[in-house]
Design a protein around this motif. Structure first.
Motif, short mmCIF file in Angstrom:
data_model
loop_
_atom_site.label_atom_id
_atom_site.label_comp_id
_atom_site.label_asym_id
_atom_site.label_seq_id
_atom_site.Cartn_x
_atom_site.Cartn_y
_atom_site.Cartn_z
N PRO A 173 -40.65 9.18 25.49
CA PRO A 173 -39.92 10.42 25.16
C PRO A 173 -38.53 10.17 24.56
O PRO A 173 -37.96 11.06 23.95
CB PRO A 173 -39.79 11.14 26.50
CG PRO A 173 -40.81 10.53 27.39
CD PRO A 173 -41.00 9.13 26.92
N LYS A 174 -37.99 8.98 24.74
CA LYS A 174 -36.64 8.66 24.25
C LYS A 174 -36.55 8.91 22.74
O LYS A 174 -35.54 9.42 22.25
CB LYS A 174 -36.28 7.21 24.56
CG LYS A 174 -34.93 6.79 24.01
CD LYS A 174 -34.73 5.29 24.12
CE LYS A 174 -33.39 4.84 23.63
NZ LYS A 174 -32.96 5.34 22.35
N PHE A 175 -37.59 8.58 22.00
CA PHE A 175 -37.55 8.71 20.54
C PHE A 175 -37.47 10.18 20.12
O PHE A 175 -36.74 10.53 19.20
CB PHE A 175 -38.76 8.01 19.92
CG PHE A 175 -38.81 6.55 20.28
CD1 PHE A 175 -37.93 5.64 19.71
CD2 PHE A 175 -39.73 6.08 21.20
CE1 PHE A 175 -37.95 4.30 20.05
CE2 PHE A 175 -39.77 4.73 21.56
CZ PHE A 175 -38.87 3.85 20.98
N LEU A 176 -38.22 11.04 20.80
CA LEU A 176 -38.17 12.47 20.52
C LEU A 176 -36.80 13.03 20.92
O LEU A 176 -36.21 13.83 20.19
CB LEU A 176 -39.30 13.20 21.26
CG LEU A 176 -39.50 14.66 20.92
CD1 LEU A 176 -39.81 14.87 19.45
CD2 LEU A 176 -40.62 15.24 21.78
N MET A 177 -36.27 12.59 22.04
CA MET A 177 -34.96 13.03 22.49
C MET A 177 -33.87 12.64 21.49
O MET A 177 -32.97 13.43 21.20
CB MET A 177 -34.64 12.44 23.87
CG MET A 177 -33.26 12.80 24.37
SD MET A 177 -32.99 14.57 24.56
CE MET A 177 -33.29 14.73 26.30
N ASP A 178 -33.97 11.44 20.94
CA ASP A 178 -32.98 10.99 19.95
C ASP A 178 -32.96 11.91 18.73
O ASP A 178 -31.90 12.29 18.24
CB ASP A 178 -33.25 9.55 19.52
CG ASP A 178 -32.96 8.52 20.61
OD1 ASP A 178 -32.31 8.88 21.62
OD2 ASP A 178 -33.41 7.36 20.46
N VAL A 179 -34.15 12.30 18.26
CA VAL A 179 -34.24 13.20 17.10
C VAL A 179 -33.65 14.57 17.47
O VAL A 179 -32.90 15.16 16.69
CB VAL A 179 -35.70 13.34 16.63
CG1 VAL A 179 -35.84 14.38 15.53
CG2 VAL A 179 -36.24 11.99 16.15
N ALA A 180 -33.96 15.05 18.66
CA ALA A 180 -33.46 16.36 19.11
C ALA A 180 -31.94 16.35 19.23
O ALA A 180 -31.27 17.30 18.82
CB ALA A 180 -34.10 16.74 20.43
N ARG A 181 -31.39 15.27 19.76
CA ARG A 181 -29.93 15.19 19.91
C ARG A 181 -29.23 15.16 18.56
O ARG A 181 -28.16 15.75 18.40
CB ARG A 181 -29.55 13.96 20.75
CG ARG A 181 -29.83 14.16 22.23
CD ARG A 181 -29.44 12.96 23.06
NE ARG A 181 -29.61 13.24 24.48
CZ ARG A 181 -29.94 12.32 25.38
NH1 ARG A 181 -30.12 11.06 25.02
NH2 ARG A 181 -30.07 12.65 26.65
N LYS A 182 -29.86 14.49 17.58
CA LYS A 182 -29.27 14.48 16.22
C LYS A 182 -29.26 15.89 15.65
O LYS A 182 -28.29 16.31 15.03
CB LYS A 182 -30.06 13.54 15.30
CG LYS A 182 -29.71 12.09 15.48
CD LYS A 182 -30.45 11.21 14.49
CE LYS A 182 -30.22 9.76 14.83
NZ LYS A 182 -31.38 8.92 14.60
N LYS A 183 -30.35 16.63 15.84
CA LYS A 183 -30.40 18.00 15.34
C LYS A 183 -29.39 18.87 16.07
O LYS A 183 -28.74 19.73 15.46
CB LYS A 183 -31.81 18.58 15.48
CG LYS A 183 -31.91 19.98 14.90
CD LYS A 183 -33.32 20.51 14.85
CE LYS A 183 -33.34 21.91 14.25
NZ LYS A 183 -34.70 22.45 14.18
#
Length: 186
Positions: free
Chosen positions: A145-155
């Motif tokens: 899930p870290k990879f999805l979280m990273d994208v969400a935090r950038k957005k």
């Protein structure tokens, strides 16, 4: 918020190898609690990518919620065609059961697995198509899930993007609440 992406750990990342494991019950209760409040605020669609674990359990939660909220919809947007092709028969059957009840099913890349880039494209797509992310994830135990979280935090840095996590402390609270409820029955 009209559309939320729901994701989290794969079942094996949590040491869960059967969908009837007691831990799954607690995870589903935590997801339901979060989705209930989002529904009250106007949630219409839940998006998952159909991976084993939290996402398919979340789909079951959506199906249960649809009994009370028939306008709630589930979309499964897989990263590539036939993502379940290498899964065992029990997992394939479970996946097909979930897919058969979804309101919308599509593959993002429209081809079978070619490279890990398809997972990155999936993460970007799911975040771009949603107003928020509900993620079963704990920064203390990184995993897929870290990879999805990273994208969400950038957005979230550039937009008003909603992120809600269900971490291990939150799950422990659910376990304690359920145990208290069960003790009250005796």
């Amino acid at each position: 918020m009209k559309v939320v992406t729901v994701s989290g750990y794969k079942s094996f990342e949590l040491g869960i190898f059967k969908n009837d494991d007691q831990a799954v019950t607690y995870i589903k209760k935590a997801i339901q609690k979060s989705l209930n409040s989002l529904i009250e605020d106007g949630l219409e669609w839940v998006i998952i990518s159909g991976q084993m674990g939290v996402e398919l359990w979340a789909a079951e939660v959506v199906f249960d919620l649809q009994l009370e909220y028939p306008d709630l919809k589930l979309a499964i947007l897989t990263p590539f065609l036939s993502q379940e092709s290498k899964w065992n028969d029990i997992n394939k059957e479970y996946y097909e059961f979930i897919v058969s009840q979804a309101d919308f099913v599509e593959s993002i890349t429209k081809r079978e697995y070619e490279s890990p880039l398809q997972f990155r494209q999936k993460n970007e797509f799911l975040i771009n198509k949603s107003d928020g992310l509900l993620l079963v994830y704990d920064d203390e135990k990184q995993g897929s899930p870290k990879f999805l979280m990273d994208v969400a935090r950038k957005k979230q840095e550039v937009n008003n993007y909603y992120i809600e996590t269900i971490n291990f402390s939150d799950l422990q609270v659910v376990v304690e609440e359920e145990n208290m409820k069960n003790n009250d029955l005796w």
